[in-house]
Scaffold this motif. Structure first.
Motif, PDB file in Angstrom:
ATOM      1  N   PRO A 290       1.949  -9.387  -7.542  1.00 56.21           N
ATOM      2  CA  PRO A 290       2.996  -9.091  -6.549  1.00 56.21           C
ATOM      3  C   PRO A 290       4.400  -9.403  -7.057  1.00 56.21           C
ATOM      4  CG  PRO A 290       1.146 -10.203  -5.507  1.00 56.21           C
ATOM      5  CD  PRO A 290       0.873 -10.226  -6.990  1.00 56.21           C
ATOM      6  N   SER A 291       4.510 -10.346  -8.014  1.00 50.62           N
ATOM      7  CA  SER A 291       5.839 -10.717  -8.540  1.00 50.62           C
ATOM      8  C   SER A 291       6.344  -9.714  -9.582  1.00 50.62           C
ATOM      9  CB  SER A 291       5.739 -12.097  -9.187  1.00 50.62           C
ATOM     10  OG  SER A 291       4.759 -12.064 -10.217  1.00 50.62           O
ATOM     11  N   ASP A 292       5.503  -8.790 -10.022  1.00 53.48           N
ATOM     12  CA  ASP A 292       5.913  -7.858 -11.088  1.00 53.48           C
ATOM     13  C   ASP A 292       6.913  -6.838 -10.540  1.00 53.48           C
ATOM     14  OD1 ASP A 292       4.786  -6.881 -13.989  1.00 53.48           O
ATOM     15  OD2 ASP A 292       5.408  -5.166 -12.765  1.00 53.48           O
ATOM     16  N   PRO A 293       7.972  -6.530 -11.300  1.00 48.99           N
ATOM     17  CA  PRO A 293       8.976  -5.568 -10.800  1.00 48.99           C
ATOM     18  C   PRO A 293       8.388  -4.177 -10.513  1.00 48.99           C
ATOM     19  CG  PRO A 293       9.675  -6.559 -12.898  1.00 48.99           C
ATOM     20  CD  PRO A 293       8.315  -7.093 -12.604  1.00 48.99           C
ATOM     21  N   GLY A 294       7.290  -3.834 -11.149  1.00 49.83           N
ATOM     22  CA  GLY A 294       6.688  -2.516 -10.926  1.00 49.83           C
ATOM     23  C   GLY A 294       5.631  -2.497  -9.836  1.00 49.83           C
ATOM     24  N   HIS A 295       5.456  -3.651  -9.157  1.00 45.52           N
ATOM     25  CA  HIS A 295       4.321  -3.790  -8.237  1.00 45.52           C
ATOM     26  C   HIS A 295       4.331  -2.767  -7.090  1.00 45.52           C
ATOM     27  CE1 HIS A 295       0.951  -5.751  -6.323  1.00 45.52           C
ATOM     28  NE2 HIS A 295       1.612  -5.784  -5.186  1.00 45.52           N
ATOM     29  N   ALA A 296       5.512  -2.510  -6.512  1.00 49.67           N
ATOM     30  CA  ALA A 296       5.553  -1.615  -5.338  1.00 49.67           C
ATOM     31  C   ALA A 296       5.095  -0.208  -5.716  1.00 49.67           C
ATOM     32  CB  ALA A 296       6.964  -1.592  -4.751  1.00 49.67           C
ATOM     33  N   ILE A 297       5.584   0.302  -6.836  1.00 51.84           N
ATOM     34  CA  ILE A 297       5.178   1.661  -7.246  1.00 51.84           C
ATOM     35  C   ILE A 297       3.713   1.659  -7.686  1.00 51.84           C
ATOM     36  CG2 ILE A 297       5.572   3.531  -8.901  1.00 51.84           C
ATOM     37  CD1 ILE A 297       8.506   2.988  -8.777  1.00 51.84           C
ATOM     38  N   TRP A 298       3.306   0.597  -8.373  1.00 48.29           N
ATOM     39  CA  TRP A 298       1.890   0.497  -8.762  1.00 48.29           C
ATOM     40  C   TRP A 298       0.998   0.572  -7.514  1.00 48.29           C
ATOM     41  CZ3 TRP A 298      -1.649  -3.333  -7.369  1.00 48.29           C
ATOM     42  CH2 TRP A 298      -2.911  -3.197  -7.958  1.00 48.29           C
ATOM     43  N   LYS A 299       1.376  -0.175  -6.491  1.00 46.72           N
ATOM     44  CA  LYS A 299       0.580  -0.213  -5.269  1.00 46.72           C
ATOM     45  C   LYS A 299       0.560   1.152  -4.568  1.00 46.72           C
ATOM     46  CE  LYS A 299      -0.256  -3.338  -1.569  1.00 46.72           C
ATOM     47  NZ  LYS A 299       0.198  -4.381  -0.701  1.00 46.72           N
ATOM     48  N   ARG A 300       1.683   1.833  -4.631  1.00 49.36           N
ATOM     49  CA  ARG A 300       1.785   3.152  -4.013  1.00 49.36           C
ATOM     50  C   ARG A 300       0.913   4.189  -4.739  1.00 49.36           C
ATOM     51  NH1 ARG A 300       7.306   6.172  -5.018  1.00 49.36           N
ATOM     52  NH2 ARG A 300       6.159   6.666  -6.909  1.00 49.36           N
ATOM     53  N   ASP A 301       0.902   4.128  -6.072  1.00 50.80           N
ATOM     54  CA  ASP A 301       0.333   5.230  -6.861  1.00 50.80           C
ATOM     55  C   ASP A 301      -1.023   4.947  -7.504  1.00 50.80           C
ATOM     56  OD1 ASP A 301       2.630   6.594  -6.273  1.00 50.80           O
ATOM     57  OD2 ASP A 301       3.534   6.391  -8.266  1.00 50.80           O
ATOM     58  N   PHE A 302      -1.349   3.690  -7.759  1.00 48.70           N
ATOM     59  CA  PHE A 302      -2.549   3.372  -8.543  1.00 48.70           C
ATOM     60  C   PHE A 302      -3.674   2.899  -7.629  1.00 48.70           C
ATOM     61  CE2 PHE A 302      -1.231   3.201 -13.126  1.00 48.70           C
ATOM     62  CZ  PHE A 302       0.079   3.590 -12.953  1.00 48.70           C
ATOM     63  N   LYS A 303      -4.914   3.084  -8.111  1.00 44.84           N
ATOM     64  CA  LYS A 303      -6.068   2.595  -7.357  1.00 44.84           C
ATOM     65  C   LYS A 303      -6.623   1.307  -7.953  1.00 44.84           C
ATOM     66  CE  LYS A 303      -7.801   6.738  -7.403  1.00 44.84           C
ATOM     67  NZ  LYS A 303      -8.234   8.068  -7.307  1.00 44.84           N
ATOM     68  N   GLY A 304      -6.027   0.860  -9.047  1.00 39.77           N
ATOM     69  CA  GLY A 304      -6.509  -0.368  -9.679  1.00 39.77           C
ATOM     70  C   GLY A 304      -5.679  -0.677 -10.899  1.00 39.77           C
ATOM     71  N   ALA A 305      -5.984  -1.820 -11.515  1.00 45.85           N
ATOM     72  CA  ALA A 305      -5.295  -2.234 -12.736  1.00 45.85           C
ATOM     73  C   ALA A 305      -6.360  -2.562 -13.773  1.00 45.85           C
ATOM     74  CB  ALA A 305      -4.419  -3.453 -12.463  1.00 45.85           C
ATOM     75  N   SER A 306      -6.109  -2.206 -15.014  1.00 44.75           N
ATOM     76  CA  SER A 306      -7.122  -2.460 -16.028  1.00 44.75           C
ATOM     77  C   SER A 306      -6.937  -3.842 -16.639  1.00 44.75           C
ATOM     78  CB  SER A 306      -7.120  -1.346 -17.069  1.00 44.75           C
ATOM     79  OG  SER A 306      -5.944  -1.371 -17.833  1.00 44.75           O
TER      80      SER A 306
END
Ligand SMILES: *Cc1c(COP(=O)(O)O)cnc(C)c1O
Length: 390
Positions: A290-306
């Protein structure tokens, strides 16, 4: 296997079923491996008409076809070609859209060897490259020239893990009739839907999570209808093909990719949360935090993190980093990733359009499939060695 009734399959099902037709092969679950160069034609007429499905080993065999179909179905594209490495898949995608005199835009966070290809080889063929800030968004429009043919994205970026606003960049590029290529190796189609977010051409270094066992090199390029013909022609004209045993390893890896990715994700989550709280660590580069600067877009667009992420250490001597890395028991030191095993390497960041601000060394970690507590114990001992040597 045929599609079950009642709508499209979910991706976890697709990785299991796609590209397989057991009852075409005596009921065998896995497609057989065809070793072939020469294909015979029953008559002179058949030979000269060239309308036999398989005519030449380089071009198509049932083995090539099985993996192409599987990846294409998973990506939701119009067609897929296989390449002998992930880097070849990146370079083929660029060669398929750009011609002499053209210009391409490439994210400054791109995989290093893709950059080298643009700077050395594309340049030699009269194609110029401009690198851009991965966080540019709609501002990319200012970089468009009349001869710009492609925007090459990679999200998150290699080594620095910035998340790009792919839908915004893609919409901006499409308004100017510019093709969007996405290197989707980190997320795979399971965690990021490249075509659904506006890519025209999606690349995967299948060497990583598709193969998944550190034992074969493989790349895939999938295109939409608009770009498929040029992709297939360029692939065929370059003479690209992949040996059947490596294709088989890719196909075998694909069947378990969904469950493996879930475990890579769970382990990376544990490791990144734990590392974020360590006094030796300045920050962790992982968009699922959640602290990552890219978190909001990641949450919007991605279904997971590797399982791949970066760690910026607080400033310390090189010897201290060496003391940490040299004594690791479970984390191996090696450049490729995506296999079942954990890895740790220093990250050598090379930017030209932007500066990646960091004070301490950046290391890159791949969270493998080992028990997370064992991995944490290994990292804990490593950071103790670092502290003692600092
Ligand atoms: C590893 C990698 C590649 C290249 O794949 P190879 O199979 O090693 O040639 C391309 N893009 C990204 C993002 C990668 O991590």
């Amino acid at each position: 296997m045929s599609k079950p009734e009642g709508g499209p399959k979910r991706p976890e099902t697709t990785v299991v079923t796609a590209g397989r037709k057991p009852f075409d092969h005596h009921g065998l679950v896995n497609p057989p491996v065809y070793h072939a160069s020469t294909m015979l034609h029953p008559t002179l007429e058949a030979l000269e008409k060239r309308d036999q499905r398989y005519t030449y080993g380089r071009r198509l065999t049932p083995t090539i076809e099985a993996l192409q179909n599987a990846i294409c179905e998973l990506e939701g594209g119009a067609g897929t070609v296989l390449c002998p490495s992930g880097l070849q898949a990146c370079t083929l995608a660029l060669m398929s859209v750009a011609s002499s005199g053209d210009h391409v835009l490439v994210t400054d966070s791109v995989y290093g060897p893709t950059r080298t290809f643009c700077d050395k080889t594309l340049a030699r063929f009269g194609i110029s490259t401009t690198y851009f800030d991965p966080l540019i968004g709609a501002g990319i429009e200012r970089l468009f020239k009349s001869n710009t043919r492609a925007v090459f994205l990679e999200s998150p970026g290699s080594l620095t893990f910035e998340i790009q606003d792919v839908p915004t960049i893609a919409a901006t590029a499409h308004a100017a009739n510019i093709a969007v290529i996405l290197d989707n190796t980190w997320a795979t189609p399971l965690f990021f839907d490249a075509f659904g977010h506006g890519a025209d051409i999606a690349v995967i270094a299948a060497t990583k999570y598709v193969v998944g066992h550190s034992d074969a090199m493989l790349g895939t390029v999938t295109a939409n209808d608009k770009h498929l013909k040029r992709l297939r022609d360029t692939h065929g004209n370059l003479g690209l093909t992949v040996g059947p045993d490596d294709i088989y390893l890719g196909q075998r890896g694909l069947r378990t990719m969904a469950v493996r990715l879930k475990q890579h994700e769970a382990n990376a989550k544990r490791l990144t949360e734990w590392l974020s709280a360590r006094p030796e660590v300045a920050r962790v580069l992982y968009p699922a935090l959640p602290s990552d600067p890219g978190h909001a877009i990641w949450k919007r667009d991605f279904k997971g993190a590797s399982g791949l992420f970066g760690v910026e250490l607080k400033p310390c001597p090189d010897d201290a980093v060496a003391a940490m890395l040299n004594g690791m028991q479970l984390f191996g030191m090696g450049w490729s990733w995506g296999g079942y095993e954990s890895l740790i390497v220093p990250a050598h960041i090379n930017r030209t359009a932007t500066k990646f601000a960091h004070q301490g060394s950046v290391i890159r970690i791949h969270a493998g499939l080992e028990n997370a507590d064992d991995l944490l114990a290994d990292l804990d001992a490593g950071l103790d060695r670092l502290k003692k040597a600092a």
